[in-house]
Design a protein around this motif. Structure first.
Motif, PDB file in Angstrom:
ATOM      1  N   ALA A  67      41.645  46.160  43.196  1.00 52.87           N
ATOM      2  CA  ALA A  67      41.088  44.783  43.197  1.00 52.87           C
ATOM      3  C   ALA A  67      41.226  43.976  41.850  1.00 52.87           C
ATOM      4  CB  ALA A  67      39.541  44.793  43.573  1.00 52.87           C
ATOM      5  N   ILE A  68      41.129  42.718  41.691  1.00 56.28           N
ATOM      6  CA  ILE A  68      41.378  41.907  40.223  1.00 56.28           C
ATOM      7  C   ILE A  68      40.090  42.590  39.478  1.00 56.28           C
ATOM      8  CG2 ILE A  68      41.487  39.625  39.271  1.00 56.28           C
ATOM      9  CD1 ILE A  68      42.694  38.776  41.910  1.00 56.28           C
ATOM     10  N   THR A  69      40.562  43.090  38.485  1.00 57.17           N
ATOM     11  CA  THR A  69      39.440  43.447  37.346  1.00 57.17           C
ATOM     12  C   THR A  69      39.508  42.573  36.017  1.00 57.17           C
ATOM     13  OG1 THR A  69      39.228  45.809  38.370  1.00 57.17           O
ATOM     14  CG2 THR A  69      38.144  45.318  36.368  1.00 57.17           C
ATOM     15  N   LYS A  70      38.528  42.149  35.647  1.00 50.17           N
ATOM     16  CA  LYS A  70      38.490  41.236  34.270  1.00 50.17           C
ATOM     17  C   LYS A  70      38.345  42.219  33.294  1.00 50.17           C
ATOM     18  CE  LYS A  70      36.982  37.022  32.212  1.00 50.17           C
ATOM     19  NZ  LYS A  70      35.793  35.730  32.353  1.00 50.17           N
ATOM     20  N   MET A  71      39.161  42.262  32.269  1.00 52.89           N
ATOM     21  CA  MET A  71      39.205  43.224  31.165  1.00 52.89           C
ATOM     22  C   MET A  71      38.678  42.392  30.052  1.00 52.89           C
ATOM     23  SD  MET A  71      40.094  45.567  32.798  1.00 52.89           S
ATOM     24  CE  MET A  71      40.165  46.929  31.588  1.00 52.89           C
ATOM     25  N   VAL A  72      38.784  41.134  29.739  1.00 51.41           N
ATOM     26  CA  VAL A  72      38.071  40.428  28.589  1.00 51.41           C
ATOM     27  C   VAL A  72      36.922  39.511  28.881  1.00 51.41           C
ATOM     28  CG1 VAL A  72      38.871  38.913  26.804  1.00 51.41           C
ATOM     29  CG2 VAL A  72      40.419  40.591  27.503  1.00 51.41           C
ATOM     30  N   THR A  73      35.886  39.596  28.311  1.00 49.99           N
ATOM     31  CA  THR A  73      34.576  38.762  28.548  1.00 49.99           C
ATOM     32  C   THR A  73      34.644  37.537  27.594  1.00 49.99           C
ATOM     33  OG1 THR A  73      33.311  40.265  27.226  1.00 49.99           O
ATOM     34  CG2 THR A  73      33.562  40.594  29.640  1.00 49.99           C
TER      35      THR A  73
END
Length: 335
Positions: A329-335
């Motif tokens: 799945a698409i995982t966001k690494m930067v918030t």
């Protein structure tokens, strides 16, 4: 050599090429992706002479061949580097490092000769190269970095990398913000009289990019343009994403100079420097001096969703495609 691809970075140029919007017109058909991490499964004679063998884990910067978004990728021996032995960096991080960091390193080292305690204003925009420049300038060159970014998230990331100041671009506040920061180091001359007007004009070459469309901001092939000013108080360097300039003769007068930089053109002229820069970047990584980052990671079968996300959002840094766990799945690494 032939690489069994584990990870491939998805760059802005890949998005633009997929939509036929890039200035570079490829010979079709083509497979996108040029930053690759994987293992060697076939090794040619020249690669053997250079110490490569089947099973070696490598990083490839395949900007002339592309082909990274495939299970197997062909590359030239001059475009691969062995993966560092450090266990502190995972393979996904490695896929996002070479293009941005080599470009930033050579530009800062060869075109500017950046020195410790120089003040450098880096126009990051949303560029992975801009963030690499922040990382290198701060943690390797030990310069004082001001980051100008397109989003607050990007500014946060620049600060986390060590920039002593970073902010989201605001047209009417930019000069005032720079003046306040420069004043802390008693730098004033660049803002006075004719020099002040010249500085603003040079700065506009960089900040005009914020008036462009997202498509134009993604086109980072005009990134590594460097401007520097010598004044009685010291030296200020400006580097970053710029708009295209057809005629810069009127802004080159006085103590300013402006230099364009293209990594692939530089590689053709000075291949040894290109190779050494890659070695240096990986050495910095082993020593823990730099910390590459990326915005998203996703499996290969999500690549179209990822491309859509890039075109709709201004992510700082790069996107990594997992070529083994294709359904990830698409995982966001930067918030």
């Amino acid at each position: 050599i032939l690489i069994d691809v584990h990870y491939c970075a998805l760059n802005a140029s890949d998005l633009l090429l997929s939509q036929n919007l890039h200035t570079f017109k490829p010979k079709l058909p083509m497979i996108l992706g040029y930053e690759v991490v994987g293992k060697l499964i076939e090794v040619g004679t020249e690669a053997e002479k250079n110490g490569y063998k089947i099973g070696d884990k490598v990083i490839a910067l395949n900007k002339e061949r592309y082909g990274g978004l495939a299970e197997k990728c062909l590359a030239e021996v001059g475009d691969i580097w062995k993966v560092p032995s450090t266990k502190l960096v995972n393979s996904a991080d490695l896929a996002s490092i070479l293009d941005s960091y080599i470009t930033a390193l050579v530009a800062l080292e060869r075109k500017v000769n950046l020195n410790e305690n120089d003040m450098i204003l880096i126009n990051v925009g949303i560029s992975g190269i801009g963030l690499a420049a922040v990382d290198l300038a701060t943690n390797v060159f030990k310069a004082k970095v001001i980051g100008v970014c397109a989003t607050e998230n990007c500014a946060n990331q620049a600060r986390e990398m060590g920039a002593f100041a970073a902010f989201k671009y605001k047209d009417k506040k930019l000069i005032k913000q720079i003046k306040e920061i420069a004043a802390e180091r008693d730098i004033k001359a660049i803002f006075e009289d004719e020099d002040g007007a010249s500085f603003k004009k040079m700065l506009s070459c960089f900040t005009d990019i914020y008036k462009a469309t997202l498509k134009d901001m993604l086109r980072n092939d005009s990134f590594a343009v460097v401007v520097h000013h010598l004044s009685r108080e010291g030296r200020v360097v400006i580097a970053g994403t710029t708009t295209t300039m057809a005629d810069v003769s009127d802004v080159q007068k006085g103590s300013f100079s402006i230099t364009g930089f293209n990594l692939m053109e530089y590689k053709k002229k000075k291949p040894d420097v290109y190779r050494q820069a890659g070695d240096d970047i990986l050495q910095f990584l082993e020593e823990g001096l730099i910390a590459p980052s990326y915005s998203l990671i996703a499996g290969m079968h999500k690549v179209n969703d990822v491309l859509e996300s890039i075109s709709e959002n201004m992510f700082p840094g790069k996107v990594i495609i997992d070529m083994r766990d294709k359904e990830a799945a698409i995982t966001k690494m930067v918030t």
